[in-house]
Motif scaffolding. Structure first.
Motif, short mmCIF file in Angstrom:
data_model
loop_
_atom_site.label_atom_id
_atom_site.label_comp_id
_atom_site.label_asym_id
_atom_site.label_seq_id
_atom_site.Cartn_x
_atom_site.Cartn_y
_atom_site.Cartn_z
N UNK A 119 54.67 5.09 46.97
CA UNK A 119 54.01 6.37 47.21
C UNK A 119 53.43 6.93 45.91
N UNK A 120 52.63 6.13 45.28
CA UNK A 120 52.06 6.53 43.99
C UNK A 120 50.61 6.09 43.88
N UNK A 121 49.84 6.85 43.13
CA UNK A 121 48.47 6.49 42.80
C UNK A 121 48.35 6.49 41.28
N UNK A 141 50.73 9.27 39.57
CA UNK A 141 50.89 10.44 40.44
C UNK A 141 51.85 10.06 41.55
N UNK A 142 53.00 10.71 41.58
CA UNK A 142 54.02 10.44 42.58
C UNK A 142 53.92 11.44 43.71
N UNK A 143 53.89 10.94 44.93
CA UNK A 143 53.76 11.79 46.12
C UNK A 143 55.10 11.93 46.84
N UNK A 144 55.32 13.10 47.42
CA UNK A 144 56.51 13.31 48.22
C UNK A 144 56.24 14.38 49.27
N UNK A 146 52.71 16.62 44.66
CA UNK A 146 52.15 15.55 43.83
C UNK A 146 52.52 15.85 42.40
N UNK A 147 52.99 14.85 41.68
CA UNK A 147 53.43 15.05 40.30
C UNK A 147 52.80 14.00 39.40
N UNK A 185 46.66 2.19 43.95
CA UNK A 185 47.78 2.86 44.60
C UNK A 185 48.82 1.85 45.03
N UNK A 186 50.04 2.32 45.17
CA UNK A 186 51.15 1.52 45.67
C UNK A 186 51.76 2.31 46.82
N UNK A 187 51.50 1.88 48.04
CA UNK A 187 51.94 2.64 49.21
C UNK A 187 53.45 2.52 49.45
#
Length: 114
Positions: free
Chosen positions: A77-79, A22-25, A4-5, A72-74
């Motif tokens: 992949x971000x909150x 917050x970008x998820x990967x 998470x960044x 969030x935007x699924x």
């Protein structure tokens, strides 16, 4: 690699606004509720906002209701945490957290000061 960044923190004047991202990967984002926490100097980390995996339900800390909005935007992949009417009491390091996978971001500093 599960990551998470956060980004978007900075210095803002009282009454100003910021939008944290917050970008998820590395994991299935749609399988996890997401959270924003914050920790001010000398204080415990506190939950600021929670959003369900679908985005249909949210909860906000009482002291930020009406000022902060978690979303969030699924697909991306971000909150996000939209923060308005900021006050010096909002100064803290802000963290995003995936409760489904137990992952924390590195945090982003928000400083509210004139």
């Amino acid at each position: 690699q599960v990551q998470l960044a956060e980004s978007g923190g900075g210095l803002v004047q009282p009454g100003g606004s910021l939008r944290l991202s917050c970008a998820a990967s590395g994991f299935t984002f749609t399988n996890s509720a997401m959270h924003w926490y914050r920790q001010a100097p000398g204080k415990e980390r506190e939950l600021v906002g929670w959003i369900s995996s679908s985005g249909s339900s949210t909860i906000h800390l009482d002291s930020v209701k009406g000022r902060f909005t978690i979303s969030r935007d699924n697909v991306k992949k971000a909150v996000y945490l939209e923060m308005n009417s900021l006050s010096p009491d909002d100064t803290a390091v802000y963290y995003c957290f995936s409760s489904g996978f137990g992952v924390w971001g590195q945090g982003t500093q928000v400083t509210v000061s004139s």
